[in-house]
Each structure stands twice: as structure tokens, then as C-alpha cells.
Enzyme design. Structure first.
Site, mmCIF file in Angstrom:
data_model
loop_
_atom_site.group_PDB
_atom_site.id
_atom_site.type_symbol
_atom_site.label_atom_id
_atom_site.label_comp_id
_atom_site.label_asym_id
_atom_site.label_seq_id
_atom_site.Cartn_x
_atom_site.Cartn_y
_atom_site.Cartn_z
ATOM 1 N N SER A 185 17.693 -5.164 4.484
ATOM 2 C CA SER A 185 17.622 -4.026 4.692
ATOM 3 C C SER A 185 19.396 -3.761 4.876
ATOM 4 O O SER A 185 20.152 -4.960 5.025
ATOM 5 C CB SER A 185 17.119 -3.536 6.094
ATOM 6 O OG SER A 185 17.991 -2.130 6.516
ATOM 7 N N GLY B 216 0.774 -1.282 0.071
ATOM 8 C CA GLY B 216 -0.015 -0.112 0.101
ATOM 9 C C GLY B 216 0.888 1.327 -0.118
ATOM 10 O O GLY B 216 0.258 2.270 -0.292
ATOM 11 N N TYR C 75 16.082 -4.456 14.559
ATOM 12 C CA TYR C 75 15.727 -4.377 13.401
ATOM 13 C C TYR C 75 16.888 -4.955 12.454
ATOM 14 O O TYR C 75 16.395 -5.862 11.549
ATOM 15 C CB TYR C 75 15.665 -3.047 12.982
ATOM 16 C CG TYR C 75 15.154 -2.665 11.666
ATOM 17 C CD1 TYR C 75 13.968 -3.089 10.804
ATOM 18 C CD2 TYR C 75 16.333 -1.987 10.671
ATOM 19 C CE1 TYR C 75 13.874 -2.870 9.577
ATOM 20 C CE2 TYR C 75 16.045 -1.866 9.372
ATOM 21 C CZ TYR C 75 14.776 -2.257 8.950
ATOM 22 O OH TYR C 75 14.732 -1.883 7.503
HETATM 23 N N1 NAP Z 1 12.949 3.293 3.728
HETATM 24 C C1 NAP Z 1 14.150 2.821 3.784
HETATM 25 O O1 NAP Z 1 15.306 3.615 3.849
HETATM 26 C C2 NAP Z 1 14.390 1.231 3.911
HETATM 27 C C3 NAP Z 1 15.634 0.635 3.880
HETATM 28 C C4 NAP Z 1 15.851 -0.582 3.942
HETATM 29 C C5 NAP Z 1 14.907 -1.441 3.998
HETATM 30 N N2 NAP Z 1 13.569 -1.146 4.161
HETATM 31 C C6 NAP Z 1 12.439 -2.027 4.273
HETATM 32 O O2 NAP Z 1 11.700 -1.955 3.039
HETATM 33 C C7 NAP Z 1 10.378 -2.625 3.295
HETATM 34 C C8 NAP Z 1 9.368 -1.365 2.829
HETATM 35 O O3 NAP Z 1 9.530 -0.304 3.651
HETATM 36 P P1 NAP Z 1 9.160 1.268 3.104
HETATM 37 O O4 NAP Z 1 10.346 1.985 3.182
HETATM 38 O O5 NAP Z 1 8.449 1.338 1.639
HETATM 39 O O6 NAP Z 1 8.321 1.949 4.302
HETATM 40 P P2 NAP Z 1 6.588 1.708 4.440
HETATM 41 O O7 NAP Z 1 6.106 2.858 3.681
HETATM 42 O O8 NAP Z 1 6.689 1.939 6.063
HETATM 43 O O9 NAP Z 1 6.224 0.298 4.178
HETATM 44 C C9 NAP Z 1 5.924 -0.702 5.064
HETATM 45 C C10 NAP Z 1 4.575 -1.601 4.664
HETATM 46 O O10 NAP Z 1 4.675 -2.699 5.450
HETATM 47 C C11 NAP Z 1 3.350 -2.711 5.547
HETATM 48 N N3 NAP Z 1 3.176 -3.729 6.967
HETATM 49 C C12 NAP Z 1 3.708 -3.346 8.103
HETATM 50 N N4 NAP Z 1 3.556 -4.338 9.102
HETATM 51 C C13 NAP Z 1 2.755 -5.042 8.512
HETATM 52 C C14 NAP Z 1 2.056 -6.443 8.964
HETATM 53 N N5 NAP Z 1 2.225 -6.861 10.117
HETATM 54 N N6 NAP Z 1 1.237 -7.025 8.245
HETATM 55 C C15 NAP Z 1 0.942 -6.287 6.770
HETATM 56 N N7 NAP Z 1 1.366 -5.374 6.574
HETATM 57 C C16 NAP Z 1 2.528 -4.802 7.185
HETATM 58 C C17 NAP Z 1 2.833 -1.468 5.904
HETATM 59 O O11 NAP Z 1 1.415 -1.173 5.719
HETATM 60 P P3 NAP Z 1 0.274 -1.146 7.163
HETATM 61 O O12 NAP Z 1 0.733 -0.332 7.960
HETATM 62 O O13 NAP Z 1 -0.912 -0.500 6.527
HETATM 63 O O14 NAP Z 1 0.079 -2.606 7.610
HETATM 64 C C18 NAP Z 1 3.395 -0.542 5.070
HETATM 65 O O15 NAP Z 1 2.888 -0.689 3.807
HETATM 66 C C19 NAP Z 1 10.477 -2.725 4.694
HETATM 67 O O16 NAP Z 1 10.676 -4.068 5.118
HETATM 68 C C20 NAP Z 1 11.624 -1.910 5.247
HETATM 69 O O17 NAP Z 1 12.307 -2.430 6.477
HETATM 70 C C21 NAP Z 1 13.277 0.278 4.017
#
Ligand code: NAP
Length: 248
Positions: free
Chosen positions: A141, A12, A152
Site C-alpha cells: 500500500s 473474491g 497497517y
Molecule cells: N482499496 C485501496 O484503496 C487499497 C489501497 C492500498 C492497498 N490496498 C490493498 O489491496 C488489497 C486488496 O484490497 P481491496 O481494496 O481489494 O479490498 P477488499 O475488497 O476488502 O479485499 C480484501 C480481500 O482480502 C480477503 N482477506 C482478508 N483477510 C483474509 C484472510 N485472513 N484470509 C483470506 N482472505 C482474506 C477478503 O476476503 P474475505 O473477507 O472473504 O476473507 C477480501 O476478498 C489489500 O491487501 C489492501 O490492503 C487497497
């Protein structure tokens, strides 16, 4: 109806939404999974409009840490073969960690959000994965490779070991399992209100290319691994981090 079906957890927002879009552009039907119905609906409506392919991207509301809710995704698959499972849901969960009780809560929360979500979704969909040709992709990550995130980092690193195990188990069925490990990606909900201008500048300076990553940068790597040309790639960790960590 498209010929291929993908499931993207956390689809989403942020990286997951960009991944859902990239896969839908490639002709996949996509199920996006998350806990917030309104957020998912906004994304499916936007993508259906942009792609002029109504119904190509559909929402499934489920908390993937809850074994009682994960079967909702299996129901939404409606008996089709699943070509790609993208385990992207997760995030950094802070919290009070001054006491042993607080530490236990913080570790459980990070392991559940980042490991259990991927394990439960993948195990639930395992029987439905296309054979041959299925793809399992885990989003970890840079924190798994260089630390910096406490529980984390440990949770994301756990995905690497599990990916190797799963790649061995599913390889004989011609299903590949790989990890995409993003570096700093701005413009997602990941940092919430935590990011400061100094923190942003420091992360950008850490890269060799002098910029923050975008959700599309990560989606491009997932798209490659989900596609037909990546069939000989399995059990690998693909860093997409602007050179912040080299070759690990
Ligand atoms: N942004 C960065 O710099 C970065 C760097 C390295 C890795 N990552 C990883 O990339 C992935 C995506 O992150 P993002 O940066 O796009 O951040 P984000 O926008 O916060 O995306 C995380 C998504 O996971 C969903 N989610 C979390 N817990 C959940 C659960 N228990 N069940 C179902 N859905 C769940 C959230 O939706 P709901 O809250 O609606 O459930 C949200 O859509 C994550 O795994 C994050 O750790 C991000």
C-alpha cells in the site's frame, strides 16, 4: 485446462477479483482464496460466465492467517506447478487502541491480516512454484511509503523488506518476487463504510492525474509482473498511485 496456474489471495472481491479476471483472460487457471465462501462462489460464477471458460477460476475457502487452513490451497493445486502467487489478501483493521491490550490486539490483527497471510501462503506454495519462471507478487500500500495507517502502514512496509529477502533467496531458481503498492482505489470493500465524500475528494486531489484508482489499474500491474515479459524484474516495488507518491 490452462497451461499456467495462478493463486490470488483475496480474489473474491475488489483488486483480487480484478486480478483473477485479468490473469484468467491471459489464459491462467486461477485459484481465488478467501474466508467467505459465498463471495468467492459469486466471483467464480461471474468470471466463468464472462470468460466462457468453465472451471478456469476456482474458489478455495481458507483463512490465511491460520496455518491449519492454508494447506487447503496446496490441496487445490493438485500437484500442478504454480506460475504465480498473488498475495493480495489484507486490509486495514481498526479497533480500540486506548489500552496496551487494545494496542497489542490491533497490531497483531494488522500484522496477521497483511503479513502472515502472505508469508503462510507463499511458504506453503514455495515447493510448487514453477522453476524456472515462477512469480511471487505482494500487494502492499501507499501507506507503507508515506504512513497514515498506523499498524497497517507498518504491516504493509514489512512486506517490502520480506520481498527483498525472498527475491534474493529465490532469484537463483529464476523465481521473481515483486511488490505492487496501490494508492487510493475506490470501489472495493477496503474502506467499508469509512469513506466520506471529503475523504474521497482529498485522496483524488493527492494524485497528479486527478482521479481515484480502479481495481483494474492494480490488476494491470500484477498482470505485467506475472507475465513472461517481466522475467528481469525482481526485488522491486511498483507504485500504482496516480502520482500521489513519487519514485519511492
Ligand atoms: N482499496 C485501496 O484503496 C487499497 C489501497 C492500498 C492497498 N490496498 C490493498 O489491496 C488489497 C486488496 O484490497 P481491496 O481494496 O481489494 O479490498 P477488499 O475488497 O476488502 O479485499 C480484501 C480481500 O482480502 C480477503 N482477506 C482478508 N483477510 C483474509 C484472510 N485472513 N484470509 C483470506 N482472505 C482474506 C477478503 O476476503 P474475505 O473477507 O472473504 O476473507 C477480501 O476478498 C489489500 O491487501 C489492501 O490492503 C487497497
Amino acid at each position: 485446462m490452462g497451461e499456467r496456474l495462478a493463486v490470488v489471495s483475496g480474489g473474491g472481491t475488489g483488486i483480487g477479483a480484478a486480478t483473477a479476471e485479468a490473469l484468467a483472460v491471459d489464459g491462467f487457471d486461477v485459484l481465488v482464496v478467501g474466508r467467505r465462501e459465498e463471495t468467492l462462489r459469486a466471483t467464480t460464477a461471474r468470471l466463468s460466465w464472462d470468460l466462457a471458460r468453465p472451471g478456469a477460476v476456482r474458489a478455495v475457502v481458507a483463512d490465511l492467517t491460520d496455518p491449519q487452513q492454508v494447506p487447503r490451497v496446496v490441496e487445490a493445486v493438485e500437484g500442478r506447478a504454480v506460475d504465480a502467487v498473488v498475495n493480495n489478501a489484507g486490509g486495514y483493521l481498526g479497533g480500540e487502541a486506548e489500552t496496551l491490550v487494545g494496542i497489542a490486539e490491533q497490531w497483531r490483527a494488522n500484522l496477521e491480516a497483511n503479513v502472515l497471510t502472505a508469508v503462510l501462503l507463499t511458504e506453503a506454495l514455495r515447493p510448487a512454484l514453477r522453476r524456472p519462471g515462477g512469480r511471487v507478487i505482494l500487494v502492499s500500500s501507499i501507506a507503507a511509503q508515506r504512513g497514515g495507517g498506523g499498524p497497517y502502514s507498518a504491516a504493509k512496509a514489512a512486506l517490502h523488506g520480506w520481498a527483498y529477502d525472498l527475491a534474493v533467496r529465490l532469484g537463483p531458481e529464476q523465481i521473481t518476487v515483486n511488490v505492487v503498492s496501490p494508492g487510493y482505489v475506490a470501489d472495493t470493500e477496503f474502506f467499508g463504510g469509512r469513506m466520506t465524500p471529503e475523504g474521497h475528494a482529498r485522496r483524488v486531489a493527492d494524485t497528479l492525474v486527478g482521479r481515484a484508482g480502479t481495481p483494474d489499474d492494480i490488476a494491470a500491474a500484477v498482470r505485467y509482473l506475472a507475465g513472461p515479459s517481466a522475467g528481469y524484474v525482481t526485488g522491486q516495488v511498483l507504485g500504482v498511485n496516480g502520482g500521489s507518491v513519487l519514485g519511492r
